[in-house]
Design an enzyme around this catalytic site. Structure first.
Site, PDB file in Angstrom:
ATOM      1  N   CYS A  99       0.845  -1.194   0.000  1.00 45.32           N
ATOM      2  CA  CYS A  99       0.000   0.000   0.000  1.00 45.32           C
ATOM      3  C   CYS A  99       0.883   1.247   0.000  1.00 45.32           C
ATOM      4  CB  CYS A  99      -0.896  -0.015   1.244  1.00 45.32           C
ATOM      5  SG  CYS A  99      -1.702   1.555   1.580  1.00 45.32           S
ATOM      6  N   CYS A 103      -4.124   7.215  -1.616  1.00 46.61           N
ATOM      7  CA  CYS A 103      -5.407   7.329  -2.318  1.00 46.61           C
ATOM      8  C   CYS A 103      -6.530   7.871  -1.438  1.00 46.61           C
ATOM      9  CB  CYS A 103      -5.822   5.979  -2.873  1.00 46.61           C
ATOM     10  SG  CYS A 103      -4.438   5.018  -3.476  1.00 46.61           S
ATOM     11  N   THR A 190      -4.198   5.102   7.347  1.00 45.81           N
ATOM     12  CA  THR A 190      -3.181   4.768   6.357  1.00 45.81           C
ATOM     13  C   THR A 190      -2.253   5.951   6.085  1.00 45.81           C
ATOM     14  OG1 THR A 190      -4.726   3.235   5.343  1.00 45.81           O
ATOM     15  CG2 THR A 190      -2.893   3.950   3.975  1.00 45.81           C
ATOM     16  N   GLU A 256      -0.099   1.922   9.004  1.00 47.69           N
ATOM     17  CA  GLU A 256      -1.356   2.289   9.664  1.00 47.69           C
ATOM     18  C   GLU A 256      -1.033   2.665  11.100  1.00 47.69           C
ATOM     19  OE1 GLU A 256      -3.486   1.153   6.270  1.00 47.69           O
ATOM     20  OE2 GLU A 256      -2.146  -0.237   7.250  1.00 47.69           O
ATOM     21  N   HIS A 291     -13.378   5.477  -3.247  1.00 50.34           N
ATOM     22  CA  HIS A 291     -12.305   4.672  -2.662  1.00 50.34           C
ATOM     23  C   HIS A 291     -12.417   3.187  -3.008  1.00 50.34           C
ATOM     24  CE1 HIS A 291      -8.773   4.551  -0.362  1.00 50.34           C
ATOM     25  NE2 HIS A 291      -9.259   3.920   0.696  1.00 50.34           N
ATOM     26  N   TYR A 295      -9.275   0.534  -5.070  1.00 53.19           N
ATOM     27  CA  TYR A 295      -8.663  -0.743  -4.685  1.00 53.19           C
ATOM     28  C   TYR A 295      -8.143  -1.559  -5.860  1.00 53.19           C
ATOM     29  CZ  TYR A 295      -8.618  -0.439   0.269  1.00 53.19           C
ATOM     30  OH  TYR A 295      -8.271  -0.078   1.545  1.00 53.19           O
ATOM     31  N   CYS A 297      -5.558  -0.836  -6.837  1.00 47.25           N
ATOM     32  CA  CYS A 297      -4.163  -0.919  -6.367  1.00 47.25           C
ATOM     33  C   CYS A 297      -3.791  -2.373  -6.150  1.00 47.25           C
ATOM     34  CB  CYS A 297      -3.984  -0.127  -5.074  1.00 47.25           C
ATOM     35  SG  CYS A 297      -4.875  -0.820  -3.651  1.00 47.25           S
ATOM     36  N   GLU A 445      -6.104  -5.451   4.425  1.00 42.10           N
ATOM     37  CA  GLU A 445      -6.596  -4.177   3.921  1.00 42.10           C
ATOM     38  C   GLU A 445      -7.600  -4.405   2.782  1.00 42.10           C
ATOM     39  OE1 GLU A 445      -3.465  -1.570   2.711  1.00 42.10           O
ATOM     40  OE2 GLU A 445      -4.533   0.197   3.428  1.00 42.10           O
TER      41      GLU A 445
HETATM   42 FE1  SF4 Z   1      -3.371   1.806  -0.015  1.00 47.64          FE
HETATM   43 FE2  SF4 Z   1      -4.762   0.761  -2.019  1.00 47.64          FE
HETATM   44 FE3  SF4 Z   1      -5.959   2.265  -0.134  1.00 47.64          FE
HETATM   45 FE4  SF4 Z   1      -4.322   3.322  -1.999  1.00 47.64          FE
HETATM   46  S1  SF4 Z   1      -6.327   2.332  -2.336  1.00 47.64           S
HETATM   47  S2  SF4 Z   1      -4.356   3.817   0.169  1.00 47.64           S
HETATM   48  S3  SF4 Z   1      -2.756   1.724  -2.137  1.00 47.64           S
HETATM   49  S4  SF4 Z   1      -4.985   0.253   0.119  1.00 47.64           S
HETATM   50 FE    FE Z   2      -6.974   1.650   2.609  1.00 44.17          FE
END
Ligand code: SF4
Ligand code: FE
Length: 483
Positions: A99, A103, A190, A256, A291, A295, A297, A445
């Protein structure tokens, strides 16, 4: 302060700050050199570095300052902007394997743009103006802003004002002409220690009796009254051990922390909601809409894990075995499902009243629901391909310098032209991502970030027009109940 234009500027900007951070009972003197914290700072720094290396992907011209800023600070002006956020997120997942923490702020900004506008429209307040000048300030210096939403929540069956301890949701405890004082705690924030500012927001729908909890405001992370308690991650102390083999991911980790607010002041100009409890659910819903498709990500992080699984299969000499090839196909199918639903959501965005764009809510929830499941299945398949050694390998010290080093290098060898050393490193990476430090980012997460699985199922039920679907069926089958 100068504008941050690269990784070095960023690292400089967060050095020598006066933050109160506890980690394992001790006050952290310097997060930048702390072996457990440093890999998380490196992951955040990568967001700046990417903007230098690939400016089309990770930077954008600010409409407020006319200068180039990081894409994470940008307000989406069309569906292409939403899609490019996803592309950048996948790329950063591939680069860090964890992570990269940035974001939440991006998604909070985009949600606040429209929500502040709509509060002003109803109550004739000044929040949108406040928000835009804050945004301009962030653009001017190209800063990192975290979104602080999740309260500690106490008894989940009760609203904030019904809790025995009134501080279990962040609330206003005092007011002056110049602003408000807030008290409470935000859980698993985060990247908070690696940020410059955070925006506190309510975490659920509020009632009229929860007015003091309906507070949104921007706070510098080093404001008076804030304490951070660093979250442990599985195997995090491996970063403090000698040698670099056992960490698995040599460079990066997530972050975190619990944040405690003890009468923290927010001046009026940094307040974007103050008592308008009827807008709390709109804010939560819009933030999670952005959000939940962020994800994707995890598709980037999944690319790393799939790569590690394919590499270990090769090192073990089984890459051409049919069931192994099929398992790699399955991992890719699951991973692309996450990405596909995320970008579909972005590409079906729509314009809000304030003029920015919001991605499709139903598809964002479908995306996040996949993330809560497919990552675990990809992790299971990676462990399947890794073999039992992923959970039983001797330490890097034994492997490299201990008395048994020579024997271990002999007996841990796979295919003859591959070093035992490389095989061990790849297995450690799989361990890191499925059992160790970055399993927090890749699995836990994925489960709970942006809302736990049931929250998405509730939204999917709400957003699907089931009556319309029934009508399709009735029409084709000749049901005549409507007549
Ligand atoms: Fe982390 Fe993914 Fe959340 Fe971005 S979207 S803050 S990389 S968990
Ligand atoms: Fe997150």
């Amino acid at each position: 302060m100068e504008k941050i234009s690269n990784k070095e500027d960023y690292l400089e900007s967060i050095s020598n700050r006066d933050l109160t951070i506890y980690l394992m009972g001790e006050l952290v003197k310097d997060p930048l050199t702390h072996p457990i914290i440093k890999p998380s700072i490196e992951a955040m720094a990568e967001t700046y570095d990417l903007a230098v290396r690939e400016p089309e992907l990770a930077s954008v011209k600010s409409p407020y300052t006319g200068e180039n800023i990081n894409r994470f600070l940008h307000i989406a002006e069309n569906n292409e902007d939403l899609f490019l956020q996803n592309k950048m997120q996948r790329k950063l997942g591939q680069l860090t394997g964890t992570c990269f923490q940035r974001c939440v702020g991006m998604d909070a900004f985009n949600a606040l743009h429209s929500v502040t506008f709509e509060i002003d429209e109803k109550y004739n307040t000044q929040y949108h103006k406040n928000f835009k000048s804050f945004l301009t300030e962030m653009h001017k210096y190209n800063l990192v802003v975290g979104g602080a939403m999740t309260d500690v929540k106490g008894d989940r069956s009760k609203l904030p004002h019904e809790q025995e301890d009134e501080d279990l949701y962040l609330r206003v405890v005092d007011r002056s002409e110049k602003g408000v004082y807030v008290k409470g705690a935000k859980a698993h924030q985060t990247g908070c220690i690696n940020s410059h500012w955070m925006v506190v927001m309510p975490t659920l729908r509020l009632s009229e009796n929860d007015k003091d909890y309906a507070i949104v405001g921007a706070i510098p992370v080093d404001a008076d009254g804030i304490t951070y308690i660093y979250g442990r991650q599985s195997c995090d102390t491996r970063s403090m051990e000698p040698g670099e083999y056992d960490v698995g991911n040599k460079y990066f980790a997530g972050q975190e922390a619990m944040v405690i607010f003890d009468n923290v002041f927010i001046p009026n100009e940094y307040i974007f909601m103050n008592g308008e409890y009827d807008f709390a659910s709109m804010l939560v819903e819009r933030f999670t809409t952005y959000h939940r498709r962020s994800y994707v990500c995890k598709a980037g992080v999944g690319d790393v894990l799939i790569g590690a699984a394919a590499t270990i299969a090769e090192y073990n000499g089984v890459e051409n075995t049919s069931h192994i090839k099929d398992k790699i196909v399955e991992m890719n199918k699951l991973n692309e499902t996450i990405y596909a639903t995320g970008i579909a959501s972005s590409l079906q965005g729509s314009k809000t009243k304030s003029g920015n764009y919001i991605n499709d809510d139903l598809l964002a929830n479908v995306c996040k629901q996949h993330v809560t499941k497919e990552t675990y299945e990809i992790g299971r398949l990676a462990q399947d391909l890794a073999g039992g050694l992923v959970g039983s390998m001797p330490s890097g010290v034994d492997f490299n310098e201990g008395k048994m080093s020579k024997d271990l290098k002999k007996y841990l060898k796979g295919k003859e032209d591959i070093n035992a050393e490389d095989r061990v490193k790849i297995l450690r990476l799989i361990e890191n991502m499925t059992l160790g430090r970055n399993a927090v980012a890749y699995l836990t997460e994925s489960m709970h970030g942006a809302g736990s699985p049931q929250a998405q199922r509730v939204q999917i039920r709400r957003k699907v027009d089931i009556e319309e679907k029934k009508d399709f069926a009735k029409k084709l089958s000749g049901v005549k109940e409507r007549e």
